[in-house]
Motif scaffolding. Structure first.
Motif, short mmCIF file in Angstrom:
data_model
loop_
_atom_site.label_atom_id
_atom_site.label_comp_id
_atom_site.label_asym_id
_atom_site.label_seq_id
_atom_site.Cartn_x
_atom_site.Cartn_y
_atom_site.Cartn_z
N PHE A 71 3.11 2.69 -2.61
CA PHE A 71 1.63 2.94 -3.14
C PHE A 71 1.41 4.14 -3.30
CE2 PHE A 71 1.19 -1.18 -0.61
CZ PHE A 71 1.25 -1.94 -1.46
N LEU A 80 -1.38 -4.03 -8.70
CA LEU A 80 -0.23 -4.68 -7.98
C LEU A 80 -0.44 -6.17 -8.23
CD1 LEU A 80 2.45 -4.88 -6.62
CD2 LEU A 80 1.24 -5.09 -4.35
N ASN A 82 1.32 -9.70 -7.10
CA ASN A 82 2.24 -10.32 -6.35
C ASN A 82 2.01 -11.90 -6.44
OD1 ASN A 82 4.41 -11.01 -4.62
ND2 ASN A 82 3.61 -10.32 -2.93
N VAL A 89 5.12 -7.32 0.50
CA VAL A 89 4.10 -6.33 0.55
C VAL A 89 3.55 -6.10 1.97
CG1 VAL A 89 1.59 -5.68 -0.28
CG2 VAL A 89 3.33 -7.08 -1.80
N LEU A 94 -0.93 -2.00 2.30
CA LEU A 94 -1.62 -2.21 0.86
C LEU A 94 -3.47 -2.17 1.05
CD1 LEU A 94 -2.19 -3.42 -2.06
CD2 LEU A 94 -2.10 -5.75 -0.96
N LEU A 98 -5.65 0.49 -1.41
CA LEU A 98 -6.80 -0.07 -2.08
C LEU A 98 -7.97 0.70 -1.47
CD1 LEU A 98 -5.70 -3.83 -1.74
CD2 LEU A 98 -5.84 -2.31 -4.06
N ALA A 106 -5.37 -4.96 -6.63
CA ALA A 106 -4.43 -5.94 -6.33
C ALA A 106 -4.80 -7.30 -6.77
CB ALA A 106 -4.20 -6.00 -4.97
N LEU A 108 -3.55 -11.20 -5.92
CA LEU A 108 -2.47 -11.66 -4.74
C LEU A 108 -2.49 -13.23 -4.97
CD1 LEU A 108 -3.48 -9.31 -1.90
CD2 LEU A 108 -1.63 -8.85 -3.51
N VAL A 141 -9.77 -6.56 -5.08
CA VAL A 141 -8.77 -7.37 -4.96
C VAL A 141 -9.20 -8.92 -5.58
CG1 VAL A 141 -7.53 -8.72 -2.96
CG2 VAL A 141 -7.97 -6.44 -2.79
#
Length: 180
Positions: A71, A80, A82, A89, A94, A98, A106, A108, A141
């Motif tokens: 990161f 990112l 995922n 991760v 993370l 963030l 991210a 996710l 996120v």
């Protein structure tokens, strides 16, 4: 693109068709992907990518491969994504990345330790594990359930592939759709 198997390769080809420059990392080189992407090492991918999309299986060697070091080496506005396995991760790292804008965000589809929440009913977000609650409350996120497999087409394909392999195996052939 981290991981250039069927899913990663298909995504790379689509992004290329949309005009994106795609770079990819995979320990196995596949020359047929050269028209769609440039192969790079993992460190270069981390440093140069605006979006890091992950499509690799979880192994003991790559557990936590996205951690504080990765990161810190990503662009401040990198995203990112995922879609593979949560344990790739380091969730705590993370969250720090963030919160302190080491990365831009991210997306996710999977989470580390998600087996803790499978099959349980949660009355409210506050009763989720702390790291999930923290991720949910971050403005950079996006989270979704790992349920892409549950479309009519995907279920039909799973049935077709299973039946094909049973037929081939019973007739003495090697399974076509073998699993790692």
């Amino acid at each position: 693109m981290v991981g250039l198997g069927r899913i990663g390769a298909a995504a790379a080809e689509m992004y290329h068709a949309l005009g994106a420059r795609v770079i990819g990392y995979d320990p196995v080189y596949n020359a047929s992907l050269e028209p769609f992407l440039d192969f790079v090492d993992f460190e270069t991918l981390i440093k140069e990518s605006d979006i890091v999309q992950v499509h690799i299986p979880l192994t003991p060697e790559n557990k936590g491969m996205f951690s504080a070091n990765e990161f810190a080496n990503m662009k401040d506005d990198a995203i990112l994504v995922n879609q593979s396995r949560g344990e790739l991760v380091d969730t705590a790292a993370l969250i720090v990345a963030l919160k302190y804008h080491e990365i831009g965000g991210a997306a996710l589809d999977v989470l580390e330790g998600e087996e803790k929440i499978f099959g349980r009913k949660f009355e409210d977000v506050g009763s989720l594990p702390d790291e999930y609650t923290e991720l949910i409350n971050l403005p950079n996120v996006v989270m979704s359930p790992h349920s892409a497999y549950y479309t009519k087409m995907a279920v039909k394909n799973m049935f077709f592939q299973s039946m094909t392999d049973i037929e081939w195996t019973l007739s003495g052939k090697k399974a076509f759709f073998k699993v790692n």
